[in-house]
Motif scaffolding. Structure first.
Motif, PDB file in Angstrom:
ATOM      1  N   SER A  23      -9.477   0.679 -35.915  1.00 38.23           N
ATOM      2  CA  SER A  23      -9.291  -0.486 -36.795  1.00 38.23           C
ATOM      3  C   SER A  23      -8.933  -0.065 -38.219  1.00 38.23           C
ATOM      4  O   SER A  23      -8.371  -0.871 -38.962  1.00 38.23           O
ATOM      5  N   PHE A  25     -10.912   0.066 -40.424  1.00 39.66           N
ATOM      6  CA  PHE A  25     -11.745  -0.821 -41.244  1.00 39.66           C
ATOM      7  C   PHE A  25     -13.128  -0.176 -41.381  1.00 39.66           C
ATOM      8  O   PHE A  25     -13.919  -0.166 -40.431  1.00 39.66           O
ATOM      9  N   VAL A  27     -16.847   0.130 -42.621  1.00 43.36           N
ATOM     10  CA  VAL A  27     -17.954  -0.738 -43.030  1.00 43.36           C
ATOM     11  C   VAL A  27     -19.211   0.112 -43.235  1.00 43.36           C
ATOM     12  O   VAL A  27     -19.482   1.040 -42.458  1.00 43.36           O
ATOM     13  N   GLU A  45     -16.589   3.723 -34.027  1.00 37.61           N
ATOM     14  CA  GLU A  45     -15.750   3.141 -32.972  1.00 37.61           C
ATOM     15  C   GLU A  45     -15.614   4.083 -31.786  1.00 37.61           C
ATOM     16  O   GLU A  45     -16.083   5.227 -31.815  1.00 37.61           O
ATOM     17  N   CYS A  54     -21.261  -1.571 -34.772  1.00 41.86           N
ATOM     18  CA  CYS A  54     -21.118  -2.065 -36.137  1.00 41.86           C
ATOM     19  C   CYS A  54     -22.058  -1.317 -37.090  1.00 41.86           C
ATOM     20  O   CYS A  54     -23.093  -0.779 -36.670  1.00 41.86           O
ATOM     21  N   ALA A  55     -21.710  -1.351 -38.347  1.00 39.52           N
ATOM     22  CA  ALA A  55     -22.522  -0.709 -39.389  1.00 39.52           C
ATOM     23  C   ALA A  55     -23.951  -1.274 -39.409  1.00 39.52           C
ATOM     24  O   ALA A  55     -24.923  -0.526 -39.574  1.00 39.52           O
ATOM     25  N   ILE A  84     -16.383  -9.106 -46.419  1.00 37.74           N
ATOM     26  CA  ILE A  84     -17.021  -8.737 -45.152  1.00 37.74           C
ATOM     27  C   ILE A  84     -18.168  -9.710 -44.860  1.00 37.74           C
ATOM     28  O   ILE A  84     -18.897 -10.117 -45.762  1.00 37.74           O
ATOM     29  N   PRO A  86     -21.093 -10.391 -41.540  1.00 34.54           N
ATOM     30  CA  PRO A  86     -21.528  -9.842 -40.253  1.00 34.54           C
ATOM     31  C   PRO A  86     -21.001 -10.650 -39.065  1.00 34.54           C
ATOM     32  O   PRO A  86     -20.942 -11.882 -39.124  1.00 34.54           O
ATOM     33  N   CYS A  87     -20.647  -9.952 -38.006  1.00 33.01           N
ATOM     34  CA  CYS A  87     -20.202 -10.630 -36.778  1.00 33.01           C
ATOM     35  C   CYS A  87     -21.383 -11.381 -36.167  1.00 33.01           C
ATOM     36  O   CYS A  87     -22.530 -11.196 -36.570  1.00 33.01           O
TER      37      CYS A  87
HETATM   38  N1  THU Z   1     -17.552  -4.200 -38.259  1.00 34.90           N
HETATM   39  C1  THU Z   1     -18.792  -3.845 -38.743  1.00 34.90           C
HETATM   40  O1  THU Z   1     -19.182  -2.680 -38.686  1.00 34.90           O
HETATM   41  N2  THU Z   1     -19.559  -4.823 -39.282  1.00 34.90           N
HETATM   42  C2  THU Z   1     -19.185  -6.110 -39.435  1.00 34.90           C
HETATM   43  O2  THU Z   1     -19.950  -6.894 -39.985  1.00 34.90           O
HETATM   44  C3  THU Z   1     -17.893  -6.564 -38.961  1.00 34.90           C
HETATM   45  C4  THU Z   1     -17.051  -5.553 -38.290  1.00 34.90           C
HETATM   46  C5  THU Z   1     -16.702  -3.148 -37.712  1.00 34.90           C
HETATM   47  C6  THU Z   1     -16.468  -3.188 -36.223  1.00 34.90           C
HETATM   48  C7  THU Z   1     -15.154  -2.450 -36.103  1.00 34.90           C
HETATM   49  O3  THU Z   1     -15.423  -1.041 -36.081  1.00 34.90           O
HETATM   50  C8  THU Z   1     -14.436  -2.758 -37.400  1.00 34.90           C
HETATM   51  O4  THU Z   1     -15.419  -3.228 -38.300  1.00 34.90           O
HETATM   52  C9  THU Z   1     -13.334  -3.815 -37.250  1.00 34.90           C
HETATM   53  O5  THU Z   1     -13.808  -4.943 -36.654  1.00 34.90           O
END
Ligand code: THU
Length: 129
Positions: A23, A25, A27, A45, A54-55, A84, A86-87
């Motif tokens: 990604s 991305f 975090v 990942e 996730c973080a 950002i 959280p999912c």
């Molecule tokens: N991700 C997190 O670590 N925390 C979040 O709150 C949202 C998404 C990570 C998951 C993945 O590795 C990347 O960000 C992209 O979605």
């Protein structure tokens, strides 16, 4: 330096170490726990995408392993234009360890942009069975 500033520094550092080759991305998450200690996590990942973590999950696991029981304060950092947040799964994870006063800080390179109570992040959550 206050606790929130310390959490911001720790989460920023953790994000630098994130493993996010897919990604791109990065975090970072940092927790102040009820034991007074701070714990961090970053996303990690996997080539098999759903296996990535996730973080927030990493930071919570570090807290549990280190002896912390509850999240007093948590900060999530990503160097992203869109803030950002959280999912869904991580909202549930945070709530499991939240206290009534637990605040979730959402941050980027400019600093903390939003602070919200953990319970407000996941209304109508599943809690008892
Ligand atoms: N991700 C997190 O670590 N925390 C979040 O709150 C949202 C998404 C990570 C998951 C993945 O590795 C990347 O960000 C992209 O979605």
């Amino acid at each position: 330096m206050n606790n929130t500033q310390k959490l911001l520094n720790l989460a920023t550092k953790a994000a630098e170490n994130a493993y996010a080759p897919y990604s791109k991305f990065h975090v970072g998450a940092a927790i102040l726990a009820d034991d007074g200690k701070m714990y961090t996590g970053c996303n990690a990942e996997n080539v098999s995408f759903p296996v990535g973590t996730c973080a927030e999950a990493g930071a919570i696991a570090a807290m549990v392993a280190g002896g912390g029981k509850k999240i007093a304060e948590i900060l999530i950092f990503a160097d992203s234009k869109q803030l950002i947040s959280p999912c869904g799964a991580c909202r549930q994870r945070i709530l499991e360890f939240a206290m009534p006063q637990t605040i979730v800080h959402l941050a980027n390179k400019e600093g903390v942009k939003q602070s919200i109570k953990a319970a407000e992040l996941l209304p109508y959550s599943f809690s008892e069975f």
